[in-house]
Design a protein around this motif. Sequence first.
Motif, mmCIF file in Angstrom:
data_model
loop_
_atom_site.group_PDB
_atom_site.id
_atom_site.type_symbol
_atom_site.label_atom_id
_atom_site.label_comp_id
_atom_site.label_asym_id
_atom_site.label_seq_id
_atom_site.Cartn_x
_atom_site.Cartn_y
_atom_site.Cartn_z
ATOM 1 N N GLY A 126 -3.428 7.072 21.986
ATOM 2 C CA GLY A 126 -4.314 8.139 20.834
ATOM 3 C C GLY A 126 -3.802 7.865 19.756
ATOM 4 O O GLY A 126 -4.898 7.942 18.797
ATOM 5 N N LEU A 127 -2.769 7.878 18.980
ATOM 6 C CA LEU A 127 -2.395 7.503 17.873
ATOM 7 C C LEU A 127 -2.907 6.350 17.071
ATOM 8 O O LEU A 127 -3.444 6.380 16.307
ATOM 9 C CB LEU A 127 -0.702 7.454 17.597
ATOM 10 N N ASN A 128 -2.717 5.288 18.142
ATOM 11 C CA ASN A 128 -3.279 3.898 17.775
ATOM 12 C C ASN A 128 -4.685 4.059 17.478
ATOM 13 O O ASN A 128 -5.134 3.247 16.569
ATOM 14 C CB ASN A 128 -2.846 2.915 18.490
ATOM 15 N N LEU A 129 -5.368 4.601 18.532
ATOM 16 C CA LEU A 129 -6.895 4.706 18.429
ATOM 17 C C LEU A 129 -7.375 5.344 17.254
ATOM 18 O O LEU A 129 -8.312 5.064 16.530
ATOM 19 C CB LEU A 129 -7.353 5.183 19.558
ATOM 20 N N ARG A 130 -6.545 6.644 16.681
ATOM 21 C CA ARG A 130 -6.918 7.252 15.679
ATOM 22 C C ARG A 130 -6.894 6.412 14.436
ATOM 23 O O ARG A 130 -7.651 6.443 13.425
ATOM 24 C CB ARG A 130 -6.029 8.563 15.501
ATOM 25 N N HIS A 131 -5.762 5.662 14.534
ATOM 26 C CA HIS A 131 -5.433 4.849 13.051
ATOM 27 C C HIS A 131 -6.488 3.847 12.838
ATOM 28 O O HIS A 131 -6.725 3.642 11.990
ATOM 29 C CB HIS A 131 -4.041 4.333 13.455
ATOM 30 N N ARG A 156 -8.056 19.609 17.018
ATOM 31 C CA ARG A 156 -9.093 19.068 16.449
ATOM 32 C C ARG A 156 -8.440 17.851 15.229
ATOM 33 O O ARG A 156 -8.873 18.041 14.192
ATOM 34 C CB ARG A 156 -9.862 19.704 15.746
ATOM 35 N N ILE A 157 -7.907 17.075 15.628
ATOM 36 C CA ILE A 157 -6.979 15.939 15.041
ATOM 37 C C ILE A 157 -7.981 15.310 14.033
ATOM 38 O O ILE A 157 -7.777 14.766 12.772
ATOM 39 C CB ILE A 157 -6.190 15.110 15.743
ATOM 40 N N THR A 158 -9.174 15.109 14.551
ATOM 41 C CA THR A 158 -10.313 14.353 13.589
ATOM 42 C C THR A 158 -10.791 15.020 12.212
ATOM 43 O O THR A 158 -10.971 14.375 11.414
ATOM 44 C CB THR A 158 -11.470 14.035 14.397
ATOM 45 N N VAL A 162 -7.366 9.403 27.872
ATOM 46 C CA VAL A 162 -7.372 9.604 26.333
ATOM 47 C C VAL A 162 -8.618 9.766 25.603
ATOM 48 O O VAL A 162 -9.608 9.247 25.887
ATOM 49 C CB VAL A 162 -6.795 8.230 25.625
ATOM 50 N N ARG A 163 -8.824 10.911 24.762
ATOM 51 C CA ARG A 163 -10.080 11.251 24.107
ATOM 52 C C ARG A 163 -10.451 10.190 23.149
ATOM 53 O O ARG A 163 -9.786 9.602 22.291
ATOM 54 C CB ARG A 163 -10.000 12.659 23.553
ATOM 55 N N TYR A 172 -6.779 -4.150 29.053
ATOM 56 C CA TYR A 172 -5.477 -3.464 29.556
ATOM 57 C C TYR A 172 -5.694 -2.171 28.923
ATOM 58 O O TYR A 172 -5.367 -1.099 29.372
ATOM 59 C CB TYR A 172 -4.204 -4.131 29.281
ATOM 60 N N LEU A 173 -5.988 -2.089 27.628
ATOM 61 C CA LEU A 173 -5.925 -1.076 26.840
ATOM 62 C C LEU A 173 -7.197 0.129 27.359
ATOM 63 O O LEU A 173 -6.909 1.142 27.607
ATOM 64 C CB LEU A 173 -6.312 -1.232 25.309
ATOM 65 N N SER A 174 -8.231 -0.709 27.639
ATOM 66 C CA SER A 174 -9.348 0.196 28.198
ATOM 67 C C SER A 174 -8.961 0.925 29.483
ATOM 68 O O SER A 174 -9.172 2.139 29.722
ATOM 69 C CB SER A 174 -10.675 -0.543 28.613
ATOM 70 N N ARG A 175 -7.869 -0.123 30.498
ATOM 71 C CA ARG A 175 -7.776 0.618 31.775
ATOM 72 C C ARG A 175 -6.584 1.900 31.433
ATOM 73 O O ARG A 175 -6.718 2.883 32.016
ATOM 74 C CB ARG A 175 -6.931 -0.415 32.422
ATOM 75 N N LEU A 176 -5.971 1.431 30.425
ATOM 76 C CA LEU A 176 -4.925 2.770 30.031
ATOM 77 C C LEU A 176 -5.422 4.063 29.413
ATOM 78 O O LEU A 176 -5.208 5.217 30.046
ATOM 79 C CB LEU A 176 -3.743 2.231 29.013
ATOM 80 N N ILE A 177 -6.737 3.721 28.860
ATOM 81 C CA ILE A 177 -7.363 4.757 28.211
ATOM 82 C C ILE A 177 -7.920 5.639 29.483
ATOM 83 O O ILE A 177 -7.935 6.898 29.119
ATOM 84 C CB ILE A 177 -8.542 4.549 27.316
#
Length: 498
Positions: free
Chosen positions: A464-469, A366-368, A497-498, A487-492
């Motif tokens: 995930g790290l960048n999105l949390r950031h 529960r990183i959030t 990635v949550r 491209y990011l959306s495709r990777l997600i």
Amino acid sequence: MTKKKINPEISIERLKEISTWVSSVHDLDRLLELIIETATRMMDAKASSLLLLDKKRKKLYFKVATGEKKIDVKKFEIDIGQGIAGYVAEKGEPLLIPDVTSDHRWYKEISESIGFQTQSIACVPMKVNGETIGVVEIIDKTNGAPIEGDDLQVLSAYAELAALAIGNARKIERNRKKIKDLTRELDVKYEIIGESDSLKKVIFDAIKVANSKASTLILGESGTGKELLARLIHRTGSRKEKPMIILNCAALPETLLEDELFGHEKGAYTGAAGRKIGKFELADEGTIFLDEIGEMSPRMQAKLLRILQEGVFYRVGGNTSIPVDVRVISATNRNITEDVAEGRFREDLYYRLNVIEIHMPPLRNRITDIPLLAQHFLDIAKKERGLSKLSISKAALDEMLTYDWPGNVRELKNALERAVVMGNTHEILPQDLPNFSANPKYPGMEIGLTLKEAIDCFKKEFIGLNLRHTGGNRSKAAINMQIQRTYLSRLISKYNVR
Ligand SMILES: Nc1ncnc2c1ncn2[C@@H]1O[C@H](COP(=O)(O)OP(=O)(O)O)[C@@H](O)[C@H]1O
Ligand SMILES: [Mg+2]
């Protein structure tokens, strides 16, 4: 002029009547009115008043007044030392003045401005613990006779009573405030911080079961907040006004644990000098929290099972059964089903304890919650140390977000407390945190993965790290990683990635 004598029997009756009010009337203002009105009636006085001392401003103000000018008089304030009331407040001694016109202390402005004829005054101090807190005074008799020495005595008795009532009320008020402050402190201390879905679900479940008596077993790693959750269940449930008793089953050897749980009778064993009440008995009508229940020995498990089945227990060395009504919450960080399967923990006890089972999620799932918890612990530390400017740097927060926190919230709390002590006074930096890299967590760094799998692993973590950031902002995260947003959306979606 006929002199009206006070009948001592009547006055004692009245006093008795008032003493019952002192303990039964909860509204202090009303109680003081009753006292003053009764005193006035009994002494047949034309007017009377009770003035309280405002210590800071060194002024007396009217709290209660009787007589035809009782409304007008309340507008006045009297300096300490001024007039007869001010004099009595200053000296702390009673004063009887049969003819005010011939007394230099007489402060006639009040009487004159409200048009109240005054001839004689009796004034006595009210004291709490020897300190003057105000005065009570009466003016003239209704039949025009002056106030006399007898009246002064009666007045003193009433003043004492009023002082007692005020002293009690102030004590109750102080205690009430103290309780409020302590409760607020405890609420902060035991507040459960976090907005993650998994934590919210746990809290939701806890609140749902709080009002039942169902035994609840809280599972989860050490430091995830199991005790905190147990406290939440207790204080949201119907038993909240009753005690919650906590016992750590791992902290004591078997015989001591038994003694703690059930208590003993005098002489139960050498050294048992008197009766001891055990935790189960102390928790009657409330809650008992058995922490680290998984560490309980087989013999104690059997004893515990019996009390849960029968609702009664015996003190060590005692032969009368004692019924108790206790809600049981227990917790363990062990894999209890495995312990049951392998015979280390009684299955029947397990089913008694886990009528409701709640799982505290580990912090890494529960990183959030991490930024919220970090801020919470920082706020507490800031308040304690008077550091109003201190904040957490982005770099330090990033480190906290990537670390996997094997010690969960407890470890995070300790890390924050340490950082506040070690760091500068305005910003917590990565170097203030414990050396997380001592046990590094490189995603994909595992034998058995292909290079592609390892890189995918890393990519997923990195995204995930960048999105949390960026707080979930994809455009910003894409810019930071210097890739296209599409491209990011495709990777997600590819890496889920949550
Ligand atoms: N969600 C949370 N919010 C605030 N403080 C927490 C939270 N979870 C745990 N803590 C704090 O972390 C520490 C460990 O919690 P505790 O309930 O004792 O964990 P456990 O019983 O699971 O070992 C305590 O100081 C507790 O106050
Ligand atoms: Mg604990």
